[in-house]
Design an enzyme around this catalytic site. Structure first.
Site, PDB file in Angstrom:
ATOM      1  N   GLU A  52       5.253 -24.413   1.523  1.00 14.75           N
ATOM      2  CA  GLU A  52       5.598 -25.189   0.494  1.00 14.75           C
ATOM      3  C   GLU A  52       5.595 -24.487  -0.963  1.00 14.75           C
ATOM      4  O   GLU A  52       6.368 -24.592  -1.826  1.00 14.75           O
ATOM      5  CB  GLU A  52       4.710 -26.376   0.422  1.00 14.75           C
ATOM      6  CG  GLU A  52       5.123 -27.221   1.549  1.00 14.75           C
ATOM      7  CD  GLU A  52       6.339 -27.934   1.800  1.00 14.75           C
ATOM      8  OE1 GLU A  52       7.251 -27.757   0.843  1.00 14.75           O
ATOM      9  OE2 GLU A  52       6.874 -28.314   2.962  1.00 14.75           O
ATOM     10  N   HIS A  72      13.435 -23.124   2.031  1.00 13.35           N
ATOM     11  CA  HIS A  72      12.548 -23.247   3.209  1.00 13.35           C
ATOM     12  C   HIS A  72      13.338 -22.402   4.590  1.00 13.35           C
ATOM     13  O   HIS A  72      12.482 -22.396   5.412  1.00 13.35           O
ATOM     14  CB  HIS A  72      12.512 -24.556   3.670  1.00 13.35           C
ATOM     15  CG  HIS A  72      11.292 -25.289   3.126  1.00 13.35           C
ATOM     16  ND1 HIS A  72       9.996 -24.934   3.107  1.00 13.35           N
ATOM     17  CD2 HIS A  72      11.309 -26.415   2.061  1.00 13.35           C
ATOM     18  CE1 HIS A  72       9.056 -25.680   2.608  1.00 13.35           C
ATOM     19  NE2 HIS A  72       9.826 -26.642   2.025  1.00 13.35           N
ATOM     20  N   HIS A 104      14.756 -25.730  -3.464  1.00 15.93           N
ATOM     21  CA  HIS A 104      13.395 -25.846  -2.833  1.00 15.93           C
ATOM     22  C   HIS A 104      13.813 -25.838  -1.175  1.00 15.93           C
ATOM     23  O   HIS A 104      13.155 -24.839  -0.493  1.00 15.93           O
ATOM     24  CB  HIS A 104      12.619 -27.030  -3.228  1.00 15.93           C
ATOM     25  CG  HIS A 104      11.435 -27.371  -2.485  1.00 15.93           C
ATOM     26  ND1 HIS A 104      10.404 -26.725  -3.029  1.00 15.93           N
ATOM     27  CD2 HIS A 104      11.088 -27.709  -1.286  1.00 15.93           C
ATOM     28  CE1 HIS A 104       9.307 -26.896  -2.320  1.00 15.93           C
ATOM     29  NE2 HIS A 104       9.806 -27.693  -1.252  1.00 15.93           N
ATOM     30  N   GLU A 105      14.695 -26.664  -1.116  1.00 15.85           N
ATOM     31  CA  GLU A 105      14.915 -26.674   0.610  1.00 15.85           C
ATOM     32  C   GLU A 105      15.556 -25.568   1.166  1.00 15.85           C
ATOM     33  O   GLU A 105      15.536 -25.283   2.091  1.00 15.85           O
ATOM     34  CB  GLU A 105      15.901 -27.980   0.756  1.00 15.85           C
ATOM     35  CG  GLU A 105      15.044 -29.505   0.520  1.00 15.85           C
ATOM     36  CD  GLU A 105      13.854 -29.427   0.983  1.00 15.85           C
ATOM     37  OE1 GLU A 105      13.463 -29.088   2.259  1.00 15.85           O
ATOM     38  OE2 GLU A 105      12.776 -29.968   0.553  1.00 15.85           O
TER      39      GLU A 105
END
Length: 161
Positions: free
Chosen positions: A33, A14, A10-11
């Site tokens: 997100e 980003h 997830h990070e």
């Protein structure tokens, strides 16, 4: 482990969706997100830890049972809630199934390539998706991004273009 893979994927997503291209307005938070959440789903599927179809089905069920505000119009109170993360990833899955894998992944690649270092709005993403797919996606985004209650099932998958 599963949690570490989930958080790291997830990070890392980003770096492209949220860092390379950031939101122009807080109403566009789903552009950061949910893209990172969708990247997490793709990675977990690739690693054999969770199927993409299973993650999408679970999130669609969650989005339908707690509809709240539309993903594309969050309030301050729900900006960092389920609808901006999993709810928005549901929108991306509906888009992928509508336009096909080839067009979908071209949309994601072009989003970053065309807009790196800028702040963007949802309308720019929709315009890019329509340009790449050659389709009018108004109904798709009205039904999945701007609706309070989502359809019961994802669109039938399109064949890759």
């Amino acid at each position: 482990g599963f949690i570490e893979e989930l958080l790291l994927s997830h990070e890392l997503a980003h770096q492209w969706f949220g860092d390379a291209v950031t939101l122009a307005d807080w109403q566009d938070i789903w552009l950061n997100e949910s893209f990172a959440t969708y990247g997490e789903w793709l990675w977990l599927d690739h690693q054999g830890l969770q199927s993409l179809d299973g993650a999408a089905a679970d999130a669609l069920h969650g989005r339908r049972t707690q509809p709240g505000r539309p993903t594309g119009a969050p309030t301050a109170g729900d900006m960092f809630g389920f609808n901006s993360y999993e709810g928005g990833a549901v929108v991306l899955e509906a888009l992928r199934r509508t336009v096909g894998d080839d067009a979908f992944f071209e949309i994601l690649q072009r989003w970053v390539a065309d807009h790196e270092g800028t702040s963007q709005r949802t309308s720019a993403f929709i315009a890019l998706a329509e340009d790449v797919s050659g389709q009018d996606l108004t109904e798709l985004f009205d039904d999945w991004l701007f609706a309070t209650k989502l359809p019961a099932e994802f669109p039938t998958p399109a064949t890759s273009s």
